[in-house]
Design a protein around this motif. Structure first.
Motif, PDB file in Angstrom:
ATOM      1  N   ALA A 235     -27.612  35.542  51.176  1.00 27.23           N
ATOM      2  CA  ALA A 235     -27.434  35.702  49.731  1.00 27.23           C
ATOM      3  C   ALA A 235     -27.736  37.137  49.308  1.00 27.23           C
ATOM      4  CB  ALA A 235     -28.340  34.724  48.988  1.00 27.23           C
ATOM      5  N   PHE A 236     -28.796  37.708  49.886  1.00 27.61           N
ATOM      6  CA  PHE A 236     -29.112  39.109  49.604  1.00 27.61           C
ATOM      7  C   PHE A 236     -27.976  40.021  50.047  1.00 27.61           C
ATOM      8  CE2 PHE A 236     -30.647  43.100  51.461  1.00 27.61           C
ATOM      9  CZ  PHE A 236     -31.151  43.726  50.329  1.00 27.61           C
ATOM     10  N   ALA A 237     -27.469  39.798  51.278  1.00 28.84           N
ATOM     11  CA  ALA A 237     -26.384  40.636  51.795  1.00 28.84           C
ATOM     12  C   ALA A 237     -25.126  40.504  50.949  1.00 28.84           C
ATOM     13  CB  ALA A 237     -26.093  40.257  53.250  1.00 28.84           C
ATOM     14  N   SER A 238     -24.815  39.286  50.535  1.00 28.39           N
ATOM     15  CA  SER A 238     -23.612  39.068  49.723  1.00 28.39           C
ATOM     16  C   SER A 238     -23.709  39.796  48.386  1.00 28.39           C
ATOM     17  CB  SER A 238     -23.405  37.570  49.473  1.00 28.39           C
ATOM     18  OG  SER A 238     -23.263  36.874  50.677  1.00 28.39           O
ATOM     19  N   SER A 239     -24.805  39.589  47.678  1.00 33.33           N
ATOM     20  CA  SER A 239     -24.927  40.150  46.332  1.00 33.33           C
ATOM     21  C   SER A 239     -25.008  41.672  46.355  1.00 33.33           C
ATOM     22  CB  SER A 239     -26.149  39.555  45.635  1.00 33.33           C
ATOM     23  OG  SER A 239     -27.310  39.703  46.430  1.00 33.33           O
TER      24      SER A 239
ATOM     25  N   GLN B 210     -21.841  34.385  43.167  1.00 38.87           N
ATOM     26  CA  GLN B 210     -22.976  33.866  43.933  1.00 38.87           C
ATOM     27  C   GLN B 210     -23.351  32.452  43.522  1.00 38.87           C
ATOM     28  OE1 GLN B 210     -22.604  36.016  46.478  1.00 38.87           O
ATOM     29  NE2 GLN B 210     -24.757  35.539  46.774  1.00 38.87           N
ATOM     30  N   LEU B 211     -23.044  32.090  42.290  1.00 34.88           N
ATOM     31  CA  LEU B 211     -23.238  30.697  41.877  1.00 34.88           C
ATOM     32  C   LEU B 211     -22.320  29.778  42.680  1.00 34.88           C
ATOM     33  CD1 LEU B 211     -24.539  28.622  39.995  1.00 34.88           C
ATOM     34  CD2 LEU B 211     -22.748  29.135  38.313  1.00 34.88           C
ATOM     35  N   LEU B 212     -21.090  30.238  42.954  1.00 34.19           N
ATOM     36  CA  LEU B 212     -20.181  29.479  43.810  1.00 34.19           C
ATOM     37  C   LEU B 212     -20.746  29.334  45.221  1.00 34.19           C
ATOM     38  CD1 LEU B 212     -16.661  30.885  42.823  1.00 34.19           C
ATOM     39  CD2 LEU B 212     -17.625  28.663  42.234  1.00 34.19           C
ATOM     40  N   GLN B 213     -21.383  30.396  45.718  1.00 38.54           N
ATOM     41  CA  GLN B 213     -22.002  30.317  47.042  1.00 38.54           C
ATOM     42  C   GLN B 213     -23.142  29.300  47.039  1.00 38.54           C
ATOM     43  OE1 GLN B 213     -24.608  33.514  49.148  1.00 38.54           O
ATOM     44  NE2 GLN B 213     -22.505  33.952  49.817  1.00 38.54           N
TER      45      GLN B 213
ATOM     46  N   PHE C  14     -29.323  31.213  44.755  1.00 33.15           N
ATOM     47  CA  PHE C  14     -29.095  31.751  43.412  1.00 33.15           C
ATOM     48  C   PHE C  14     -30.216  32.695  42.994  1.00 33.15           C
ATOM     49  CE2 PHE C  14     -29.213  31.569  38.752  1.00 33.15           C
ATOM     50  CZ  PHE C  14     -27.909  31.953  38.482  1.00 33.15           C
ATOM     51  N   ILE C  15     -31.472  32.338  43.281  1.00 31.12           N
ATOM     52  CA  ILE C  15     -32.597  33.181  42.855  1.00 31.12           C
ATOM     53  C   ILE C  15     -32.592  34.505  43.610  1.00 31.12           C
ATOM     54  CG2 ILE C  15     -35.115  33.380  42.877  1.00 31.12           C
ATOM     55  CD1 ILE C  15     -35.213  30.334  42.369  1.00 31.12           C
TER      56      ILE C  15
END
Length: 406
Positions: free
Chosen positions: A318-322, A360-363, A389-390
């Motif tokens: 999630a960190f890498a994506s955002s 990211q909500l979709l993720q 999400f967080i």
């Protein structure tokens, strides 16, 4: 420089130097930790599953399909350049000397994947008692022989057809290879006569395209384009870890995602978000980056048996994506379509933040669905989605604060 052997040697050295220059940024300590966790967790889950696998599990069929697919896919590495269309013409009668070395390298560079697959499948084959030591040794030898012929077959097919219908050729070779390996691994006596028969069919298919290719001139344009696309895929991969100056971006319309976009309207209240959503969906690098990271997160939820490891794994993704989406959408400041709108520059950063938050909500929803399917209805999938999400929101806001300070 008229010696094609020397030309190949110099190009190969330059090619390996180019690979090493970027791969040192890819294989870092951080990636090693991620791979360690992933391989360890996957290996543990695999070993636990093997203890309960039923004897009637179709392991021979699965192994034959996977190995056949790995052997059937693989383009020849020629290292040809655009200028070769002109400078290689006087030496075209000696071009086979150059291409023999390219096919030899293609063979040995593509062998690791089918052998790794075979090694991973060995415990499954042994656990279901479908093959013995003799079949395993024979399979290892046959993998080498089939890949050797398949590399040359694809080369001659491309040379005869300039790459048109290559997936038809691969489908034919996939069916033949899958049947061959099933006959080898199944351990069924009446299937053994199929082994030499399929070998003869592979040889006839190879000789057919070899003869057809001899009647056609060498398609320089096709093999040069193939080589450029292959290197561009490597540069896109390396660009996830470091800046690559050779990288050229590409876009695709993706009409099948049109339902996610509201139609353009006069008096649009948020033109920045409209343009950013369209940029994210149509820019190949950004879009497939997010798809790959989301798919990895879903696979981690499905395959990793330890919740704490899953939390760390999906949090890192999630960190890498955002962070990469934020930086990608901020790039390209030379000219942007929003410069044609009477919009203040200050509206761009909030639009980037809201766009990445929505993606990211979709993720997080994808992780939630995967968790509900794998774990069942419990609090664990909710925690997984909340972590995604967080972590994403904290990363987006921290990145925005750094930009404002700068």
């Amino acid at each position: 420089m008229n010696n094609l052997r020397e030309i190949w040697g110099n190009r190969f050295v330059h090619y390996m130097t180019e690979l090493q220059k970027y791969m040192r940024f890819v294989f870092t300590g951080h990636l090693a930790i991620v791979l360690l966790f992933t391989i360890g967790a996957g290996g543990y889950a695999y070993s636990e599953w093997l203890k309960e696998v039923p004897s009637e599990f179709p392991s021979a069929i699965i192994a034959a399909i996977l190995i056949g697919a790995a052997l059937s896919i693989g383009s020849p590495v020629t290292l040809l350049k655009p200028a070769d269309i002109v400078f290689f013409l006087p030496m075209e009668n000696k071009l086979e000397e150059y291409l023999k070395r390219s096919l030899r390298y293609s063979l040995f560079s593509q062998l690791p994947i089918p052998y790794i697959l075979f090694i991973v499948l060995l415990p499954l084959l042994a656990a279901t008692d479908v093959a013995g030591k003799t079949q395993f040794i024979l399979t290892a030898v046959v993998i080498f022989l089939v890949k050797w012929k398949y590399v040359e077959t694809e080369y001659y097919y491309r040379r005869a057809n300039e790459g048109e219908g290559i997936w038809k050729d691969r489908l034919v070779r996939f069916v033949l290879a899958s049947l061959l390996f099933y006959a080898v691994l199944a351990g069924i006596t009446y299937l053994y006569p199929l082994i030499p028969l399929i070998g003869v069919l592979m040889s006839v298919y190879y000789l057919f395209w070899k003869k057809r290719s001899d009647a056609n001139p060498f398609p320089y344009e096709h093999f040069i384009t193939l080589e450029q696309n292959r290197m561009m895929r490597f540069y896109r991969f390396a660009n996830y870890f470091t800046d690559v100056p050779h990288l050229k971006g590409s876009v695709s319309r993706r009409a099948w995602l049109g339902f996610l976009m509201r139609p353009a309207q006069f008096g649009q209240t948020s033109p920045q978000r409209y343009l950013l959503r369209r940029t994210l969906m149509r820019t190949d690098d950004i879009f497939w980056l997010w798809v790959r990271l989301t798919a990895l997160a879903v696979l981690g939820v499905v395959l990793i048996p330890f919740p704490i490891v899953v939390y760390i794994f999906i949090g890192a993704l999630a960190f890498a994506s955002s962070i990469q989406l934020v930086h990608a959408l901020r790039a390209g400041d030379d000219f942007r379509m929003d410069m044609l709108f009477p919009e203040a520059e200050s509206t761009r950063e909030p639009a980037i933040r809201k766009t990445v938050t929505g993606v990211q909500l979709l993720q997080a929803i994808s992780v939630l669905v995967a968790g509900l399917i794998t774990v069942g209805i419990s609090v664990t999938p909710v925690i997984m989605a909340a972590i995604v999400f967080i972590v994403s929101e904290v990363t987006i806001r921290a990145s925005n604060e750094k930009t404002e300070e700068a």
